[in-house]
Scaffold this motif. Structure first.
Motif, PDB file in Angstrom:
ATOM      1  N   GLY A 187     -60.789   7.230  15.020  1.00  0.00           N
ATOM      2  CA  GLY A 187     -61.793   6.858  14.031  1.00  0.00           C
ATOM      3  C   GLY A 187     -62.083   7.934  13.015  1.00  0.00           C
ATOM      4  N   LEU A 188     -61.184   8.907  12.879  1.00  0.00           N
ATOM      5  CA  LEU A 188     -61.377  10.007  11.941  1.00  0.00           C
ATOM      6  C   LEU A 188     -60.509   9.793  10.703  1.00  0.00           C
ATOM      7  CD1 LEU A 188     -61.267  13.006  14.456  1.00  0.00           C
ATOM      8  CD2 LEU A 188     -63.289  11.896  13.483  1.00  0.00           C
ATOM      9  N   PRO A 189     -60.987  10.221   9.530  1.00  0.00           N
ATOM     10  CA  PRO A 189     -60.198  10.042   8.299  1.00  0.00           C
ATOM     11  C   PRO A 189     -58.966  10.938   8.292  1.00  0.00           C
ATOM     12  CG  PRO A 189     -62.199  11.299   7.840  1.00  0.00           C
ATOM     13  CD  PRO A 189     -62.309  10.829   9.255  1.00  0.00           C
ATOM     14  N   ARG A 190     -57.843  10.403   7.777  1.00  0.00           N
ATOM     15  CA  ARG A 190     -56.592  11.151   7.671  1.00  0.00           C
ATOM     16  C   ARG A 190     -56.105  11.115   6.227  1.00  0.00           C
ATOM     17  NH1 ARG A 190     -53.041   8.119  12.238  1.00  0.00           N
ATOM     18  NH2 ARG A 190     -53.312   6.501  10.646  1.00  0.00           N
ATOM     19  N   TYR A 191     -55.755  12.275   5.706  1.00  0.00           N
ATOM     20  CA  TYR A 191     -55.162  12.393   4.368  1.00  0.00           C
ATOM     21  C   TYR A 191     -56.011  11.698   3.301  1.00  0.00           C
ATOM     22  CZ  TYR A 191     -51.241  12.991   7.608  1.00  0.00           C
ATOM     23  OH  TYR A 191     -50.448  13.367   8.657  1.00  0.00           O
ATOM     24  N   THR A 192     -57.333  11.725   3.452  1.00  0.00           N
ATOM     25  CA  THR A 192     -58.198  11.043   2.488  1.00  0.00           C
ATOM     26  C   THR A 192     -58.712  11.981   1.395  1.00  0.00           C
ATOM     27  OG1 THR A 192     -60.120  11.440   3.900  1.00  0.00           O
ATOM     28  CG2 THR A 192     -58.953   9.350   4.188  1.00  0.00           C
TER      29      THR A 192
END
Length: 514
Positions: A187-192
């Protein structure tokens, strides 16, 4: 069974129902031509109008509109290089090059006739297998779906053209882009890059519109010429009939591609975008002249057209049988069923079997009428390709903006479209394949999802499941066959080049000095 089939036809042929079908066909035709809207958006927007309708009338209205959007989407793909839907992107690869040669009528004849074959075949499969498909689909789980996604990626070898290394690099870039957004496990943002817009990932429609349509429009803007560069008047109706003949001469390929469309369409979550590239890849693998793919290959266009409509019929099978939508459009359509008081599952296969067969008849009748409408307007549509680029480009740019923005009504989609357009232009300039990038972008999230589910549910035991092993053998065979095909193409090109001996070099040197 026969009574249900005849009852379903009788309900569809009522004049009120036929009128709603015609209205749905016209709406679907317009929506399909406008890039980016798509059948799912059209169904969602017009669903409130079905509240007061009888169940069969509402189904016919929504289904006829949805079926025609795929056919109309092929028209803009062929004429302008702008996919009307993401599932029409494969038609761009060979349809648009034919248009630039002045063969717009022929290309439309091919793709529309292939669509008709796909519609009829898909409806037949829908009618025959609707009562027996439930046990088959339930045999497949996340491990088998993971392997099917790998099978789709395996076709990148044949879709990469002359350089598999470039294709693999574009796949890597596409997979990287597909992982932008929230990690489905943590649930963590990636490459945002701290951009809230990217939390939801990159929308597919702006990428498709920009990668294919935007790149071609920019090319047209730079050349300042019309789309069709040939002076041959092949955009007339005679060219269309030639295309119809081409499609019928490749009837076996059309049926085979339709089969792929139906099978992939009925597998929930994979969708028509996957089906078209798998179908296109197998058409190139089995072609006698694979070098023509991407330059105006008839068999490539046949495969794209047949798959585009057959997969819609396939996606209806799990939706009707046990309420699992095959894709985004059928997910919205499922909501329409519930609104109309129709519950998918056992009832639609027993007590409401006549309603189910009314859907089968709707797919056939609406699909054929949609193709007839498209053929009727081939001449004026084909003549648009001879309009000067200075006049046509502003209109196409408007279509691009509308198509990109309507994906999620977010201004960020426009920047994604512009970035994809730049990538498309770079690919055209330096001869890098665009399809592997798009294929990886579509399949990347599914690859991760099914892998996580497989490991969670079965640990490492899923690797020994019979379905996984069978599909794994098919994947391996596809890779081997693709590598051999590429090697054979290299040998053929090397054999076609003249051997340059000392005498040849001397003569050429003398000629150069002169």
């Amino acid at each position: 069974m026969v009574d249900a089939i005849l009852s379903g036809l009788d309900q569809v042929l009522q004049w009120e129902t036929l009128l709603l079908m015609v209205i749905g066909i016209f709406i679907g035709f317009i929506v399909g031509i406008l890039p980016g809207l798509g059948g799912a958006v059209a169904i969602a927007l017009l669903l409130p109008f079905t509240f007061a309708m009888e169940p069969v009338q509402g189904i016919v209205f929504l289904l006829s509109m949805w079926i025609v959007t795929g056919t109309a989407g092929d028209i803009t793909s062929v004429l302008f290089g702008i996919p009307g839907e993401a599932t029409s992107a494969a038609a761009v690869l060979d349809g648009y090059p034919m248009t630039k040669k002045g063969q717009a009528g022929r290309a439309l004849g091919i793709v529309l006739t292939s669509s008709t074959i796909g519609i009829v075949f898909g409806a037949l499969v829908l009618g025959v297998f609707i009562t027996i498909i439930r046990p088959l689909v339930l045999l497949l789980g996340p491990p088998e779906f993971f392997m099917l996604v790998l099978l789709g990626l395996a076709f990148v070898i044949t879709l990469a053209g002359k350089s598999p290394a470039k294709g693999i690099a574009m796949v890597a870039l596409g997979l990287l882009a597909s992982y932008i957004g929230l990690d489905p496990t943590a649930g963590l943002p990636r490459y945002t890059f701290d951009q809230l817009y990217l939390w939801g990932g990159i929308e597919l429609i702006p990428v498709v519109v920009g990668l294919f349509g935007g790149a071609e429009v920019l090319q047209l803007m730079l050349t300042r010429s019309s789309i069709a560069t040939s002076s041959i008047g092949d955009a007339k109706l005679s060219g269309t009939m030639r295309g119809v003949g081409d499609a019928f001469r490749h009837w076996f390929l059309a049926v085979r591609s339709s089969s792929i469309g139906v099978v992939i369409g009925m597998l929930p979550g994979l969708g028509g975008t996957v089906a078209q590239w798998i179908s296109y890849g197998q058409a190139r693998q089995t072609s006698k002249d694979p070098q023509q793919f991407g330059k105006g290959a008839v068999d490539g266009l046949v495969a794209a057209g047949a798959t585009n409509n057959a997969k819609d019929a396939g996606s209806l099978i799990p939706t009707i049988a046990f309420g699992i939508p095959g894709g985004a459009a059928t997910a919205v359509l499922l909501g329409g069923f519930l609104v109309l008081g129709i519950t998918p599952g056992q009832a639609m296969l027993t007590t409401q079997l006549d309603v189910t067969f009314s859907m089968v008849w709707t797919v056939v009748i609406a699909g054929i009428l949609g193709v007839a409408l498209a053929l009727a307007v081939v001449r004026p549509l084909a003549s648009l390709t001879r309009i000067p680029g200075t006049v046509l480009v502003p209109v196409l740019l408007l279509f691009l903006v509308i198509g990109a923005y309507t994906a999620s009504n977010n201004w960020g989609d426009l920047f994604v479209m512009l970035g994809a357009s730049a990538l498309g232009v770079a690919c055209l300039k330096w001869d890098w394949p665009r399809v592997p990038f798009l294929l990886a972008l579509v399949l990347g999230a599914q690859l991760e999802q099914y892998l996580n589910l497989s490991n969670t549910l079965f640990a490492s035991d899923w690797l020994t499941r019979p379905g996984v092993l069978v599909i794994g053998v098919i994947v391996l065979a596809t890779v081997v066959f693709g590598v051999r095909s590429v090697a054979r193409d290299h040998k053929r090109r090397a054999a076609d080049q003249p051997v340059e001996g000392p005498r040849t070099r001397v003569i050429r040197t003398i000629g150069d000095n002169q």
